[in-house]
Design an enzyme around this catalytic site. Structure first.
Site, PDB file in Angstrom:
ATOM      1  N   ASP A   1       0.826  -1.207   0.000  1.00 46.20           N
ATOM      2  CA  ASP A   1       0.000   0.000   0.000  1.00 46.20           C
ATOM      3  C   ASP A   1       0.859   1.255   0.000  1.00 46.20           C
ATOM      4  OD1 ASP A   1      -2.326   1.565   0.088  1.00 46.20           O
ATOM      5  OD2 ASP A   1      -2.390   1.532   2.268  1.00 46.20           O
TER       6      ASP A   1
ATOM      7  N   ASP B   1      -6.931   0.194  -5.092  1.00 47.18           N
ATOM      8  CA  ASP B   1      -6.259   0.567  -3.847  1.00 47.18           C
ATOM      9  C   ASP B   1      -7.258   0.682  -2.703  1.00 47.18           C
ATOM     10  OD1 ASP B   1      -3.924   1.539  -2.293  1.00 47.18           O
ATOM     11  OD2 ASP B   1      -5.046   3.432  -2.295  1.00 47.18           O
TER      12      ASP B   1
ATOM     13  N   ASP C   1      -7.666  -1.746   0.584  1.00 45.88           N
ATOM     14  CA  ASP C   1      -7.605  -1.218   1.952  1.00 45.88           C
ATOM     15  C   ASP C   1      -8.812  -1.671   2.770  1.00 45.88           C
ATOM     16  OD1 ASP C   1      -5.264   0.111   1.308  1.00 45.88           O
ATOM     17  OD2 ASP C   1      -6.230   2.072   1.060  1.00 45.88           O
TER      18      ASP C   1
ATOM     19  N   ASP D   1       2.354   1.347  -3.930  1.00 44.79           N
ATOM     20  CA  ASP D   1       1.577   1.458  -5.163  1.00 44.79           C
ATOM     21  C   ASP D   1       1.298   2.896  -5.588  1.00 44.79           C
ATOM     22  OD1 ASP D   1      -0.416   1.979  -3.281  1.00 44.79           O
ATOM     23  OD2 ASP D   1      -1.696   0.315  -3.880  1.00 44.79           O
TER      24      ASP D   1
END
Length: 151
Positions: A59, A80, A84, A62
């Site tokens: 995370d 993304d 999460d 990216d």
């Protein structure tokens, strides 16, 4: 989706195939890490934590890769955010099994996480912001703090 301005030639620049953008490949790896961490959570807790933190490390990478390579995309932003939410929800499910007396708290936190991020994403679309992480129009201290103090 038309490619963005190329900053690097070939694979490491913007090109037509958004599915294989480097940040999205990192995102797929995150989904795999989080899924596997959930599978081994109770049988191999050390491996679970390793995989979870490996996904968390992805995370951190990216977004930086997307900006550095000119490979930012709507698909990548959604991947993304979904990754999460997947990680947080899986973590709260594991905690609800480890601490059953607090299951309702973990359910509430999961709902709060999903709902607050949905509202943030939706409001960014209404305001026509480029990213849900742009909190410049928010008058809420906590939202500004969360989105402006990330590595």
């Amino acid at each position: 989706m038309p490619p963005k301005k190329t900053q690097a030639p070939g694979f490491f620049g913007a090109h037509q195939n958004v599915w294989v953008y480097v940040p999205n490949l990192i995102g797929y790896g995150r989904v795999i890490c989080y899924s596997l961490s959930l599978v081994v959570a109770f049988s191999q807790p050390e491996l679970c934590l390793f995989l979870y933190f490996l996904g968390f490390f992805g995370d951190l990478l990216d977004g930086k890769a997307a900006r550095a390579l000119g490979q930012s995309s709507t698909f990548g932003a959604v991947l993304d955010m979904v990754s999460d939410r997947m990680a947080t929800t899986a973590f709260l499910v594991i905690l609800s099994h480890l601490y059953p007396a607090y299951w309702l708290l973990f359910v509430f936190l999961s709902i709060l996480d999903l709902a607050s991020h949905w509202v943030q994403m939706y409001s960014s679309l209404i305001d026509k912001r480029k990213s849900h992480k742009d909190a410049s129009k928010s008058g809420l201290f906590l939202v500004n703090f969360y989105y402006t103090n990330y590595w």
